[in-house]
Motif scaffolding. Structure first.
Motif: not given
Length: 520
Positions: A35-53, A100-110
């Motif tokens: 939440x403190x360092x959101x990515x550009x264009x990331x919605x408030x309730x994003x998949x990464x945040x839902x995963x952590x929740x 964020x659409x288009x960053x599936x590769x980044x998700x796979x890496x991190x």
């Protein structure tokens, strides 16, 4: 105090609670950082945040369930696996639903990073075989690899781009990374589990002494160390006294054997009962006796002050009965003192006396024990030693125990010892000084009882009661003899029981593994 090593169910529950508590804090910090360092264009309730929740909810719920009460092994294992599967499912599939659409590769890496932390924490905290930790890691890795391959959208990393330019198929990048990551962390998790699980097995094995599992140290004296233990089959609490290897000289072993042999001859209910005697393959001598969950007379007076005369009479009469049996068997205790007289509950009866520690016992009818008895040396506790034990140790007999019991009675009534001061002064008083009557010290004591106590403390053995049985009869003839009965004793224990149990737990120490080598 939960002894986790001897109670696998309690240990597993405790570790599951610790694991989910730690992971809850870790993912809470991860979510806060997100939440403190959101990515550009990331919605408030994003998949990464839902995963952590999801992880926070599941792990927080498991922590709340396991931190209190008694949960079965099956429930603890089920809850632990449920929490792991929930985290695996949401984090491994992030490449399919990137924040964020288009960053599936980044998700796979991190996304492997938080899950790697999770599986390694589990392996280190929760006891489980290596294969289970490896299997969970492989399951997570397979799911992560599949979702990474399906959700791969490329990533702007120079090395990856060069591989693609060299003709490597795009799907091979996430699969290769997933396989390498999975097997690497599966291996590390298996090794961690193997080491932790193996250490626990060795600790449990080291705490095993024949049929007994050592749980906690109760105390230590000159003749050995006493542990609370549990019989493997009977499951009853037991006290085990053992002779540590560092003290196991030839004479010490002979004295230890003599103590258990003499004590086992005694069957009076006011004498501690011996259950078993043995020697491990490693040469550790031990004997098992009844476990007394009570309080010594020393601690009783220290914590509650002098006792009323009626209770003193009731306790002394029981101790005298135990000594009477020993004396009739030709045994002299030689170390009667408040620390060696326990007060406990037995079979629903309160204020039951148990005479302990016959480590200095003398068999007056066994000439071959002269060397072990060391009649040329002082034996006993100076505050409770009869004059003849100082001047002529070979002349010690049952009346010497009655002198010590009189000193115990004095302590119970007055809240102080018969004689106090430096060692030499105390020994001199035993030889030459008449004790101050307890009544002159402000003690609540009737004349008849005081006369009996002072008679026990006579310098000349012939002036004392001739036998423990005679002492008991004199005590029960006192006017205050009926003032403390079963009703008063039960009421006292009802008021003090919880405090006594809490006190016992505070005084227990973890079993010292170096004292009890493995029994083969």
């Amino acid at each position: 105090m939960v002894d986790s090593l001897t109670d696998p169910r309690a240990y597993l529950q405790k570790r599951v609670a610790l694991f989910t508590g730690v992971t809850f804090v870790f993912f809470a910090l991860l979510l806060a950082l997100d939440f403190a360092t959101p990515a550009e264009g990331e919605p408030l309730i994003s998949s990464t945040r839902i995963a952590s929740m999801v992880v926070l909810v599941t792990h927080g719920a498991v922590w709340a369930i396991t931190r209190r009460g008694e949960r079965s092994v099956a429930l603890c294992r089920g809850l632990e696996l449920l929490a792991m599967l929930a985290a695996m499912a949401v984090f491994a599939t992030l490449p399919l639903v990137p924040p964020i659409p288009g960053v599936g590769g980044v998700m796979a890496m991190f996304t492997p990073v938080p899950m790697a932390v999770l599986v390694l924490l589990r392996a280190a905290i929760i006891p489980s075989p290596a294969w289970l930790s490896a299997a969970l890691t492989l399951a997570w890795g397979a799911l992560m690899t599949a979702s990474s391959a399906l959700g791969w959208e490329g990533v702007e990393i120079g090395m990856v781009n060069r591989l693609l330019e060299d003709g490597i198929e795009p799907w091979m990048v996430p699969v290769s990374l997933g396989v390498l990551t999975t097997f690497a962390f599966a291996f590390v998790a298996a090794v961690v589990s193997h080491v932790v699980h193996g250490l626990q097995s060795k600790v449990r094995e080291a705490m095993q002494l024949g049929q007994y599992t050592l749980e906690a140290k109760i105390g230590e004296g000159g003749m050995g160390v006493v542990y609370r233990a549990r019989h493997r089959l009977l499951r009853r609490p037991t006290a085990v006294k053992l002779l540590p290897p560092r003290k196991a000289g030839e004479e010490a072993i002979a004295r230890f054997e003599r103590e258990v042999h003499h004590t086992s001859r005694l069957t009076h209910p006011n004498t501690v009962a011996i259950y078993d005697f043995g020697r491990t393959a490693d040469g550790v001598f031990y004997y098992a006796m009844e476990y007394l969950d009570g309080i010594s007379l020393q601690d009783l007076v220290d914590e509650h002050g002098p006792l009323p005369p009626g209770r003193v009479i009731a306790l002394l009469a029981q101790a005298a009965e135990a000594l009477a049996e020993a004396h009739e068997a030709g045994l002299v205790h030689r170390d009667v003192k408040p620390d060696n007289i326990m007060l406990c509950e037995r079979g629903g009866v309160a204020d039951v006396v148990k005479v302990l520690d016959f480590g200095l016992v003398k068999d007056v009818g066994a000439p071959d024990e002269v060397a072990l008895s060391r009649d040329d040396a002082l034996q006993g506790t100076p505050l409770y030693m009869a004059p003849e034990a100082l001047t002529d140790p070979a002349a010690v007999d049952g009346r010497s125990d009655l002198y010590a019991l009189g000193a115990v009675a004095y302590f119970l009534l007055a809240g102080r010892h018969v004689f106090e001061g430096k060692l030499v002064e105390v020994l001199g008083h035993h030889l030459h000084t008449a004790p101050t009557p307890p009544s002159e010290l402000g003690a609540e004591v009737e004349p008849a009882l005081e006369a009996i106590v002072l008679r026990c403390l006579e310098k000349a053995p012939a002036a004392r009661p001739a036998t423990a049985g005679e002492l008991r009869r004199a005590l029960l003839a006192c006017p205050a003899a009926g003032a403390w009965g079963r009703e008063e004793a039960t009421a006292w224990w009802d008021r003090q029981r919880d405090a006594l149990r809490a006190r016992r737990q505070r005084t227990l120490e973890p079993a010292e593994l170096t004292v009890a080598p493995r029994s083969r």
